[in-house]
Enzyme design. Structure first.
Site, short mmCIF file in Angstrom:
data_model
loop_
_atom_site.label_atom_id
_atom_site.label_comp_id
_atom_site.label_asym_id
_atom_site.label_seq_id
_atom_site.Cartn_x
_atom_site.Cartn_y
_atom_site.Cartn_z
N ASP A 57 -14.38 3.15 6.95
CA ASP A 57 -13.34 3.89 6.22
C ASP A 57 -13.95 4.66 5.06
OD1 ASP A 57 -10.55 4.61 5.64
OD2 ASP A 57 -10.92 3.50 3.80
N HIS A 103 0.85 -1.19 0.00
CA HIS A 103 0.00 0.00 0.00
C HIS A 103 0.89 1.24 0.00
CE1 HIS A 103 -3.93 1.88 0.60
NE2 HIS A 103 -3.27 2.81 1.27
N ARG A 138 -12.91 13.04 5.36
CA ARG A 138 -11.55 13.60 5.52
C ARG A 138 -11.13 14.35 4.26
NH1 ARG A 138 -8.15 8.70 6.30
NH2 ARG A 138 -6.41 10.15 6.35
N LYS A 166 -8.41 -1.71 6.12
CA LYS A 166 -8.70 -2.32 4.81
C LYS A 166 -7.83 -3.54 4.58
CE LYS A 166 -8.23 1.78 3.06
NZ LYS A 166 -8.19 3.06 2.38
N SER A 195 -7.06 3.91 8.60
CA SER A 195 -7.66 3.80 7.27
C SER A 195 -6.98 2.69 6.47
CB SER A 195 -7.51 5.15 6.55
OG SER A 195 -7.78 5.02 5.18
N1 URA Z 1 -4.33 5.81 1.93
C1 URA Z 1 -5.40 5.34 2.60
O1 URA Z 1 -5.92 4.25 2.33
N2 URA Z 1 -5.87 6.08 3.61
C2 URA Z 1 -5.33 7.25 3.98
O2 URA Z 1 -5.82 7.85 4.89
C3 URA Z 1 -4.22 7.75 3.25
C4 URA Z 1 -3.73 7.00 2.23
#
Ligand code: URA
Length: 446
Positions: free
Chosen positions: A165, A86, A172, A191, A187
């Site tokens: 989220d 990620h 956000r 996931k 966040s």
């Molecule tokens: N990527 C995400 O999934 N969430 C965030 O808050 C920032 C980057």
């Protein structure tokens, strides 16, 4: 669930830096997802968190409550280590499209749940949707089946997975509360835990186009992510990489897919002969990290060797096509990508002075891309996949008079004079050369 404090008291506690209990956090998350807590109170909570932060325990409790707000995938029938990557987001960051099939070609299972553009940054899901027919929303069973048969699948977050989220992310994005360590940590990890990964490699971007502008902030995020992941039994590695300039030579949804195809095919196919050296280097580095986390290799050097081989021999390219086909995408468009460029206007912006590129205002370049129609200002706004920017020059490049700085792919009705002026303001040309920054700032944050 009933607790002793009210929603305004929870917000007040957060505002006044009084630690919240796990029950209070869970109560708040549940209420937000059910719609019992209105968006103005959720937004106030997010802003209070932005300013006062959260302890490690609060962040872990928030992550868990978010995971439990929806469905969780375990892929119990899928054999092999499940490792994902990620990125915290940037401009031109298209690594996932190459990395997921590459890691799968090397023997990992990659259950990847990508995001859409956030703030000024682009998103993997928006890029994949530039491929005609590609379905990013899959039911749990189909996701697992593709993971089993192909080895990788990239999907978007459905309404059923981590709904907390979805709610927080959207709020956000429009309340200036993105750049917060506990909010980013919860966040991302909620996931990744819910999608069923056992290992995670984080690419934390640092620089003027990243959410983390300084190395210190990025290291804090890396350490928080690792500690919270460990609590959930997930091994996490973090790399810090530079985002003081766009990654690769393109930013924009369709043209980024084409750039990925070039790396996957080991060919330079774009009409300007621009190379993707940095994109390839970072992808191989992250693949090596994933392979080590998944114990496919003993060390990074071995991982790099295997990843390089699987890129070179066409295995990663084949996996990419298999994944796209399995998710409904039209693979004909992948074989000759540049034939499918369909922007209404294509304009080359020439340099008006000689020298060297010494600064690229990357966040601003991301905002220009949004203005061109390649990203969103509001949740659910439609985007135009055909628009984008090709960067002919990068930090440290020498500029001769009349060299092309960028090629702009735009819509018919774009105000190109304004766009060109803004792009010129973002790319600083100086008489003295400044060395380009290191791409990988820290390979593995300890
Ligand atoms: N990527 C995400 O999934 N969430 C965030 O808050 C920032 C980057």
């Amino acid at each position: 669930m009933s607790i002793q404090v009210s929603v305004p008291q929870i917000i007040q506690k957060k505002r006044d830096e009084t630690p919240l209990t796990a029950e209070e956090i869970r109560y708040f998350v549940e209420g937000a997802v059910k719609g019992e807590i209105p968006d103005y109170q959720v937004s106030a909570f997010l802003m209070a968190t932005y300013f006062t932060g959260m302890s490690f325990e609060e962040t872990a409790a928030l992550t868990l409550a978010m995971v439990e707000s929806g469905e969780q995938y375990h892929h119990t029938n899928v054999k092999g280590p499940k490792v994902d990557k990620h990125s915290t987001g940037g401009i031109g960051d298209k690594v996932s499209l190459i990395l997921a099939p590459l890691a799968a070609a090397c023997g990992l299972k990659v259950p990847m749940m990508g995001g859409r553009g956030l703030g000024h940054t682009g998103g993997t899901i928006d890029k994949l949707e530039a491929i005609p027919g590609y379905r990013t929303v899959l039911e749990k069973e189909e996701f697992t089946k593709i993971l089993q048969e192909v080895g990788c699948a990239i999907i978007s977050q459905s309404a059923k997975i981590v709904p907390a989220d979805r709610k927080f992310y959207a709020l956000r994005d429009v309340t200036a509360t993105i750049e917060s360590v506990p909010l980013i940590t919860s966040s991302i990890l909620s996931k990744k835990i819910a999608e069923g990964a056992n290992g995670l490699v984080m690419d934390i971007k640092v620089g003027n186009g990243a959410f983390m502008k300084s190395k210190t902030e990025a290291v804090t995020l890396a350490k928080t992510l690792r500690a919270v992941a460990k609590k959930s039994g997930m091994e996490l590695r973090a790399t810090l990489s530079n985002m003081d300039q766009p990654l690769g030579y393109s930013a924009g949804n369709a043209i980024e897919v084409y750039e990925c195809i070039e790396v996957l095919r080991n060919e330079t196919l774009n009409p300007y002969g621009l190379p993707s050296t940095d994109l390839r280097e970072l992808t191989i580095h992250l693949a090596a990290q994933m392979l080590e986390v998944g114990k496919v290799v003993k060390n990074l050097a071995e991982g790099r060797k295997l990843a390089t081989l699987k890129l070179k021999d066409g295995s990663a390219w084949k996996k990419f096509k298999d994944m796209v086909a399995a998710q409904g995408g039209d693979i004909k468009t992948l074989d000759e990508p540049w034939r499918y460029i369909h922007a209404e206007k294509i304009v080359e912006l020439k340099a008006n002075k000689k020298g060297y590129v010494t600064e690229m205002k990357t966040e601003e370049l991301g905002r220009i891309l949004i203005e061109l129609g390649g990203g969103r200002n509001k949740v659910n706004e439609p985007i135009d996949h055909s628009v984008g920017i090709f960067f002919h020059k990068k930090l440290g490049s020498m500029i001769k008079a009349n060299d092309t700085l960028v090629t702009i792919f735009a819509k018919k009705n774009s105000n190109l004079t304004q766009v060109e002026t803004k792009i010129r303001e973002c790319i600083k040309i100086s008489a003295t050369k400044k060395a380009a920054p290191k791409l990988i700032i820290e390979a593995n944050v300890k």
